[in-house]
Enzyme design. Sequence first.
Site, PDB file in Angstrom:
ATOM      1  N   LYS A  43       4.140  -2.155   3.965  1.00  0.00           N
ATOM      2  CA  LYS A  43       5.483  -2.537   3.599  1.00  0.00           C
ATOM      3  C   LYS A  43       5.775  -2.243   2.130  1.00  0.00           C
ATOM      4  O   LYS A  43       6.910  -2.235   1.690  1.00  0.00           O
ATOM      5  CB  LYS A  43       5.685  -4.045   3.823  1.00  0.00           C
ATOM      6  CG  LYS A  43       5.410  -4.519   5.224  1.00  0.00           C
ATOM      7  CD  LYS A  43       5.562  -6.068   5.253  1.00  0.00           C
ATOM      8  CE  LYS A  43       5.030  -6.618   6.559  1.00  0.00           C
ATOM      9  NZ  LYS A  43       5.026  -8.102   6.540  1.00  0.00           N
ATOM     10  N   GLY A  44       4.722  -2.041   1.346  1.00  0.00           N
ATOM     11  CA  GLY A  44       4.834  -2.045  -0.109  1.00  0.00           C
ATOM     12  C   GLY A  44       5.814  -1.070  -0.731  1.00  0.00           C
ATOM     13  O   GLY A  44       6.312  -1.310  -1.821  1.00  0.00           O
ATOM     14  N   GLU A  99       4.303   6.002  -1.630  1.00  0.00           N
ATOM     15  CA  GLU A  99       3.367   4.876  -1.640  1.00  0.00           C
ATOM     16  C   GLU A  99       3.595   3.997  -2.872  1.00  0.00           C
ATOM     17  O   GLU A  99       4.011   4.494  -3.926  1.00  0.00           O
ATOM     18  CB  GLU A  99       1.930   5.433  -1.605  1.00  0.00           C
ATOM     19  CG  GLU A  99       0.814   4.422  -1.718  1.00  0.00           C
ATOM     20  CD  GLU A  99       0.754   3.393  -0.609  1.00  0.00           C
ATOM     21  OE1 GLU A  99       1.784   2.777  -0.299  1.00  0.00           O
ATOM     22  OE2 GLU A  99      -0.360   3.177  -0.069  1.00  0.00           O
ATOM     23  N   ASP A 103      -5.138   2.700  -4.801  1.00  0.00           N
ATOM     24  CA  ASP A 103      -6.189   1.847  -5.333  1.00  0.00           C
ATOM     25  C   ASP A 103      -7.542   2.521  -5.054  1.00  0.00           C
ATOM     26  O   ASP A 103      -7.925   3.437  -5.775  1.00  0.00           O
ATOM     27  CB  ASP A 103      -6.036   0.470  -4.670  1.00  0.00           C
ATOM     28  CG  ASP A 103      -6.977  -0.581  -5.216  1.00  0.00           C
ATOM     29  OD1 ASP A 103      -7.232  -0.581  -6.420  1.00  0.00           O
ATOM     30  OD2 ASP A 103      -7.455  -1.414  -4.426  1.00  0.00           O
ATOM     31  N   LYS A 131      -4.212   3.274  -9.712  1.00  0.00           N
ATOM     32  CA  LYS A 131      -5.259   2.465 -10.350  1.00  0.00           C
ATOM     33  C   LYS A 131      -6.568   3.260 -10.273  1.00  0.00           C
ATOM     34  O   LYS A 131      -7.430   2.982  -9.437  1.00  0.00           O
ATOM     35  CB  LYS A 131      -5.390   1.158  -9.550  1.00  0.00           C
ATOM     36  CG  LYS A 131      -5.670  -0.080 -10.381  1.00  0.00           C
ATOM     37  CD  LYS A 131      -6.048  -1.234  -9.467  1.00  0.00           C
ATOM     38  CE  LYS A 131      -4.880  -2.079  -9.015  1.00  0.00           C
ATOM     39  NZ  LYS A 131      -5.318  -3.200  -8.142  1.00  0.00           N
ATOM     40  N   PHE A 152      -4.708  -6.945 -10.371  1.00  0.00           N
ATOM     41  CA  PHE A 152      -3.957  -7.026  -9.123  1.00  0.00           C
ATOM     42  C   PHE A 152      -2.470  -7.135  -9.435  1.00  0.00           C
ATOM     43  O   PHE A 152      -2.045  -8.012 -10.194  1.00  0.00           O
ATOM     44  CB  PHE A 152      -4.417  -8.201  -8.265  1.00  0.00           C
ATOM     45  CG  PHE A 152      -3.991  -8.026  -6.842  1.00  0.00           C
ATOM     46  CD1 PHE A 152      -4.725  -7.233  -5.974  1.00  0.00           C
ATOM     47  CD2 PHE A 152      -2.822  -8.615  -6.380  1.00  0.00           C
ATOM     48  CE1 PHE A 152      -4.310  -7.029  -4.664  1.00  0.00           C
ATOM     49  CE2 PHE A 152      -2.401  -8.411  -5.064  1.00  0.00           C
ATOM     50  CZ  PHE A 152      -3.150  -7.622  -4.215  1.00  0.00           C
ATOM     51  N   ASP A 159       2.735  -6.916  -2.912  1.00  0.00           N
ATOM     52  CA  ASP A 159       2.551  -8.321  -2.527  1.00  0.00           C
ATOM     53  C   ASP A 159       1.149  -8.831  -2.808  1.00  0.00           C
ATOM     54  O   ASP A 159       0.191  -8.065  -2.943  1.00  0.00           O
ATOM     55  CB  ASP A 159       2.816  -8.507  -1.033  1.00  0.00           C
ATOM     56  CG  ASP A 159       1.629  -8.001  -0.193  1.00  0.00           C
ATOM     57  OD1 ASP A 159       1.246  -6.829  -0.361  1.00  0.00           O
ATOM     58  OD2 ASP A 159       1.073  -8.779   0.593  1.00  0.00           O
ATOM     59  N   ARG A 165       6.927  -9.832  -3.231  1.00  0.00           N
ATOM     60  CA  ARG A 165       7.503  -8.491  -3.059  1.00  0.00           C
ATOM     61  C   ARG A 165       8.887  -8.415  -3.696  1.00  0.00           C
ATOM     62  O   ARG A 165       9.356  -7.345  -4.082  1.00  0.00           O
ATOM     63  CB  ARG A 165       7.640  -8.140  -1.576  1.00  0.00           C
ATOM     64  CG  ARG A 165       6.315  -7.946  -0.840  1.00  0.00           C
ATOM     65  CD  ARG A 165       6.575  -7.261   0.507  1.00  0.00           C
ATOM     66  NE  ARG A 165       5.466  -7.394   1.427  1.00  0.00           N
ATOM     67  CZ  ARG A 165       4.394  -6.594   1.438  1.00  0.00           C
ATOM     68  NH1 ARG A 165       4.297  -5.610   0.566  1.00  0.00           N
ATOM     69  NH2 ARG A 165       3.439  -6.773   2.319  1.00  0.00           N
TER      70      ARG A 165
HETATM   71  P1  IMP Z   1      -6.293   1.615  -1.052  1.00  0.00           P
HETATM   72  O1  IMP Z   1      -6.486   2.082   0.345  1.00  0.00           O
HETATM   73  O2  IMP Z   1      -7.459   0.824  -1.569  1.00  0.00           O
HETATM   74  O3  IMP Z   1      -5.895   2.731  -2.014  1.00  0.00           O
HETATM   75  O4  IMP Z   1      -5.166   0.546  -1.045  1.00  0.00           O
HETATM   76  C1  IMP Z   1      -3.897   0.864  -0.766  1.00  0.00           C
HETATM   77  C2  IMP Z   1      -3.081  -0.343  -0.380  1.00  0.00           C
HETATM   78  O5  IMP Z   1      -3.634  -1.601  -0.792  1.00  0.00           O
HETATM   79  C3  IMP Z   1      -1.771  -0.227  -1.100  1.00  0.00           C
HETATM   80  O6  IMP Z   1      -0.878   0.504  -0.336  1.00  0.00           O
HETATM   81  C4  IMP Z   1      -1.360  -1.662  -1.255  1.00  0.00           C
HETATM   82  O7  IMP Z   1      -0.655  -2.062  -0.101  1.00  0.00           O
HETATM   83  C5  IMP Z   1      -2.649  -2.427  -1.348  1.00  0.00           C
HETATM   84  N1  IMP Z   1      -2.984  -2.700  -2.759  1.00  0.00           N
HETATM   85  C6  IMP Z   1      -3.940  -2.122  -3.515  1.00  0.00           C
HETATM   86  N2  IMP Z   1      -3.948  -2.603  -4.763  1.00  0.00           N
HETATM   87  C7  IMP Z   1      -2.953  -3.511  -4.805  1.00  0.00           C
HETATM   88  C8  IMP Z   1      -2.429  -4.346  -5.846  1.00  0.00           C
HETATM   89  O8  IMP Z   1      -2.875  -4.378  -7.006  1.00  0.00           O
HETATM   90  N3  IMP Z   1      -1.394  -5.156  -5.494  1.00  0.00           N
HETATM   91  C9  IMP Z   1      -0.868  -5.170  -4.235  1.00  0.00           C
HETATM   92  N4  IMP Z   1      -1.309  -4.404  -3.249  1.00  0.00           N
HETATM   93  C10 IMP Z   1      -2.340  -3.575  -3.520  1.00  0.00           C
HETATM   94 MG    MG Z   2       0.887   0.107   0.366  1.00  0.00          MG
END
Ligand code: IMP
Ligand code: MG
Length: 177
Positions: A43-44, A99, A103, A131, A152, A159, A165
């Site tokens: 949803k982000g 996106e 992360d 990040k 975070f 969220d 959000r």
């Molecule tokens: P990844 O697969 O670890 O790159 O994470 C991606 C998803 O994790 C993002 O699309 C976010 O929905 C969530 N996410 C990662 N870091 C954060 C953060 O600092 N705050 C909120 N959501 C996060």
């Molecule tokens: Mg996301």
Amino acid sequence: MNSQPEPQLLFNRQEIEAAVKKLANEISEDYQGKNPILIGILKGSFVFMADLVRLLNFPLEVDFIRLSSYGRGKESSGEVTVVQEISTQIKGRDVLVIEDIVDTGRSVAFLMDYLKKKKPASLKLCALTDKPSRRQVPVTINYLGFTVPDRFLVGYGLDWDEKFRNLPDICTLGDNE
Ligand code: IMP
Ligand code: MG
């Protein structure tokens, strides 16, 4: 009631607006004369995408996909699946994925691979935040808003446990220093 963490300001709405404008200019230059499909990751990305598309001055379509998420905590489980599919045929189309944050990179790496199998004409990624200190899987971000520290983040679509959000600014939760 009092156990909810306090968000601390990282980027205010003016800084976000400027970053989104800059991204929109770059994207507009690259997609002139094309008719891409923008796929938002739910949803982000919904707040960012809503602001971004209104600054794009060429024909486009939007779609959404939902991936398995972090659940209630702050850590990724590592395994990514599609929870809600796109509703458009993307074969032969120009596709731009939108996106909120990259992360570990697992979600986006999975998704780019997944979409590539559907044979789009082109496939690029636009992320509001990156990040890099947390990266576990390499990811190419074609359009990036902000590089962010290992904190975070919440707000502007991001969220924590589905909360925050709706904050207009990007904030840190301030408990992981
Ligand atoms: P990844 O697969 O670890 O790159 O994470 C991606 C998803 O994790 C993002 O699309 C976010 O929905 C969530 N996410 C990662 N870091 C954060 C953060 O600092 N705050 C909120 N959501 C996060
Ligand atoms: Mg996301």
